[in-house]
Design a protein around this motif. Structure first.
Motif, mmCIF file in Angstrom:
data_model
loop_
_atom_site.group_PDB
_atom_site.id
_atom_site.type_symbol
_atom_site.label_atom_id
_atom_site.label_comp_id
_atom_site.label_asym_id
_atom_site.label_seq_id
_atom_site.Cartn_x
_atom_site.Cartn_y
_atom_site.Cartn_z
ATOM 1 N N LEU A 179 0.838 -1.123 -0.135
ATOM 2 C CA LEU A 179 -0.025 -0.009 0.108
ATOM 3 C C LEU A 179 0.840 1.258 0.037
ATOM 4 O O LEU A 179 0.708 2.209 -0.749
ATOM 5 N N ALA A 180 1.963 1.316 0.844
ATOM 6 C CA ALA A 180 2.768 2.366 0.906
ATOM 7 C C ALA A 180 3.592 2.635 -0.358
ATOM 8 O O ALA A 180 3.591 3.748 -0.919
ATOM 9 N N GLY A 181 3.681 1.372 -1.127
ATOM 10 C CA GLY A 181 4.491 1.640 -2.517
ATOM 11 C C GLY A 181 3.752 2.117 -3.399
ATOM 12 O O GLY A 181 4.129 2.981 -4.290
ATOM 13 N N GLU A 182 2.417 1.812 -3.407
ATOM 14 C CA GLU A 182 1.679 2.322 -4.307
ATOM 15 C C GLU A 182 1.107 4.015 -4.075
ATOM 16 O O GLU A 182 1.120 4.559 -5.195
ATOM 17 N N ILE A 183 1.169 4.268 -2.997
ATOM 18 C CA ILE A 183 0.962 5.557 -2.633
ATOM 19 C C ILE A 183 2.131 6.450 -3.123
ATOM 20 O O ILE A 183 1.956 7.549 -3.890
ATOM 21 N N CYS A 184 3.078 6.013 -2.841
ATOM 22 C CA CYS A 184 4.390 6.673 -3.221
ATOM 23 C C CYS A 184 4.515 6.804 -4.849
ATOM 24 O O CYS A 184 5.211 7.631 -5.430
ATOM 25 N N ASP A 185 4.378 5.684 -5.481
ATOM 26 C CA ASP A 185 4.447 5.447 -6.768
ATOM 27 C C ASP A 185 3.524 6.511 -7.599
ATOM 28 O O ASP A 185 3.943 6.931 -8.596
ATOM 29 N N ALA A 186 2.446 6.702 -7.167
ATOM 30 C CA ALA A 186 1.633 7.753 -7.888
ATOM 31 C C ALA A 186 2.342 9.036 -7.829
ATOM 32 O O ALA A 186 2.005 9.753 -8.926
ATOM 33 N N PHE A 187 3.066 9.293 -6.989
ATOM 34 C CA PHE A 187 3.850 10.656 -7.010
ATOM 35 C C PHE A 187 5.138 10.580 -7.658
ATOM 36 O O PHE A 187 5.348 11.326 -8.718
ATOM 37 N N THR A 188 5.865 9.514 -7.703
ATOM 38 C CA THR A 188 7.078 9.410 -8.353
ATOM 39 C C THR A 188 6.764 9.090 -9.958
ATOM 40 O O THR A 188 7.805 9.576 -10.509
ATOM 41 N N ASP A 189 5.681 8.646 -10.432
ATOM 42 C CA ASP A 189 5.473 8.474 -11.717
ATOM 43 C C ASP A 189 5.686 9.808 -12.265
ATOM 44 O O ASP A 189 6.116 9.871 -13.429
ATOM 45 N N LEU A 190 4.911 10.816 -11.705
ATOM 46 C CA LEU A 190 4.714 12.003 -12.439
ATOM 47 C C LEU A 190 6.266 12.898 -12.253
ATOM 48 O O LEU A 190 6.461 13.343 -13.196
ATOM 49 N N LEU A 191 6.832 12.778 -11.044
ATOM 50 C CA LEU A 191 7.874 13.223 -10.841
ATOM 51 C C LEU A 191 9.125 12.834 -11.972
ATOM 52 O O LEU A 191 9.715 13.717 -12.613
ATOM 53 N N ILE A 192 9.273 11.470 -12.074
ATOM 54 C CA ILE A 192 10.406 10.926 -12.582
ATOM 55 C C ILE A 192 10.113 11.091 -14.162
ATOM 56 O O ILE A 192 11.132 11.577 -14.998
ATOM 57 N N THR A 193 8.803 10.749 -14.602
ATOM 58 C CA THR A 193 8.586 11.342 -15.973
ATOM 59 C C THR A 193 8.897 12.398 -16.479
ATOM 60 O O THR A 193 9.503 12.943 -17.464
ATOM 61 N N ASN A 194 8.419 13.667 -15.612
ATOM 62 C CA ASN A 194 8.788 14.817 -15.713
ATOM 63 C C ASN A 194 10.168 15.136 -15.939
ATOM 64 O O ASN A 194 10.641 15.891 -16.751
ATOM 65 N N ILE A 195 11.053 14.687 -14.978
ATOM 66 C CA ILE A 195 12.535 14.969 -15.300
ATOM 67 C C ILE A 195 13.216 14.172 -16.452
ATOM 68 O O ILE A 195 14.122 14.878 -17.339
ATOM 69 N N ALA A 196 12.577 12.829 -16.663
ATOM 70 C CA ALA A 196 12.923 12.372 -18.016
ATOM 71 C C ALA A 196 12.793 13.138 -19.228
ATOM 72 O O ALA A 196 13.588 13.082 -20.248
ATOM 73 N N ASP A 197 11.551 13.823 -19.126
ATOM 74 C CA ASP A 197 11.174 14.865 -20.293
ATOM 75 C C ASP A 197 12.314 15.829 -20.730
ATOM 76 O O ASP A 197 12.490 16.504 -21.614
#
Length: 313
Positions: free
Chosen positions: A57-75
């Motif tokens: 559960l903690a992983g999924e909650i964190c993943d919701a934010f890291t997906d946006l953050l890391i994808t934005n950095i990759a761009d």
């Protein structure tokens, strides 16, 4: 975003194969963690099931934010190898963290120490390094060629690679655990299995990196040349019905995928009483899935995507 294609060149078949092999890197750890990590925590490490479930559960909650953050950095990434391709090398730290999930070092004593270890390592594995790998990797499909047929081939090869990885996981994981250890609760078997698959994750990631190439230049700016912020990108989803539909479909898919993967191993071991059945029964579903995947190049060229999504549902 602005897309400016470099000199058009034919994409070799070996590059599509390399892209499929690279996808195996993430699928190895994803399938093993989804299927076996929870039962490893509860039956091998002896952590309370409710606390162990909280790790996911903690992983999924964190993943919701890291997906946006890391994808934005990759761009915003700019290197000699391209924008998204360098992120494939995050498969190396991903392999290390994956192995640590199943090693549980002997210096950790007491239930509290084991719980902290499981939480920290899992949160590094999934929300951080898995996201660093898979989000840019999937996006990279769009910059390897401007030809829609090539992109379909890349996507198909990625799915085939993921299916091959699933079959290897189903065939080898429990076999290694039971061969090395005295039972599936023996920590030694899990450690050997984790180290072997960590090596496979590194090898397939390296093949994916060196065997692929970005051909389409993508800028992180709008038509006026202004830098696209994360807030601006999220604003593009406002009123976008197609995006909402895909969000619902993807959420439903991953919900049932996660639930069935986790519960399946428990069912085989605790209800059927046969941990050795996990591999053989899982393989049945993978074989049928592989048949569908191999038909995707034909289906994708002859039927609208909406028809295929509806049929899949």
């Amino acid at each position: 975003m602005i897309h400016e294609e470099k000199n058009r060149e034919k994409v070799p078949f070996r590059e599509k194969v390399s892209y499929g092999i690279g996808a195996m890197s993430n699928e190895f750890q994803l399938t093993i963690i989804s299927t076996y990590l929870l039962i490893f925590m509860t039956d091998v490490v002896q952590i309370n099931p409710m606390i162990a479930g909280g790790v996911f559960l903690a992983g999924e909650i964190c993943d919701a934010f890291t997906d946006l953050l890391i994808t934005n950095i990759a761009d915003k990434t700019h290197t000699r190898w391209g924008k998204y391709r360098p992120w494939i090398l995050s498969g190396i730290p991903l392999a290390v963290c994956f192995a640590l999930n199943f090693i549980c070092p002997g210096f950790i004593v007491g239930n509290t120490g084991k719980i902290v270890w499981c939480y920290v390592i899992y949160l590094l594995t999934v929300p951080v390094f898995q996201t660093c790998f898979i989000c840019p990797y999937i996006t990279m499909n769009n910059v390897m060629s401007k030809d829609s047929a090539d992109r379909l081939d890349f996507a198909t090869c990625r799915t085939i690679g993921e299916n091959v990885a699933d079959m290897l996981v189903n065939a080898l994981v429990m076999t290694i655990v039971l061969k090395v250890g005295t039972s599936f609760r023996d920590l030694a078997g899990w450690r050997v299995m984790a180290l072997l698959f960590a090596v496979l994750i590194v090898v397939t990631a390296i093949i994916g990196f060196f065997g692929t190439k970005e051909r389409v230049h993508v800028t992180n700016t709008d038509a006026e040349g202004n830098e696209l912020s994360l807030r601006t990108k999220l604003g593009l989803y406002k009123g976008n019905r197609a995006a909402y539909k895909m969000l619902i479909i993807t959420t439903a898919f991953y919900f049932f995928f996660a639930f069935s993967s986790i519960m399946f191993s428990y069912f085989c071991i605790h209800n059927l009483g046969h941990e050795d059945w996990v591999a053989s029964l899982s393989t049945i579903s993978i074989v049928s899935q592989a048949v569908v995947v191999c038909s995707l190049p034909y289906l994708g060229r002859n039927y609208p995507k909406r028809v295929l999504v509806s049929l899949g549902g």
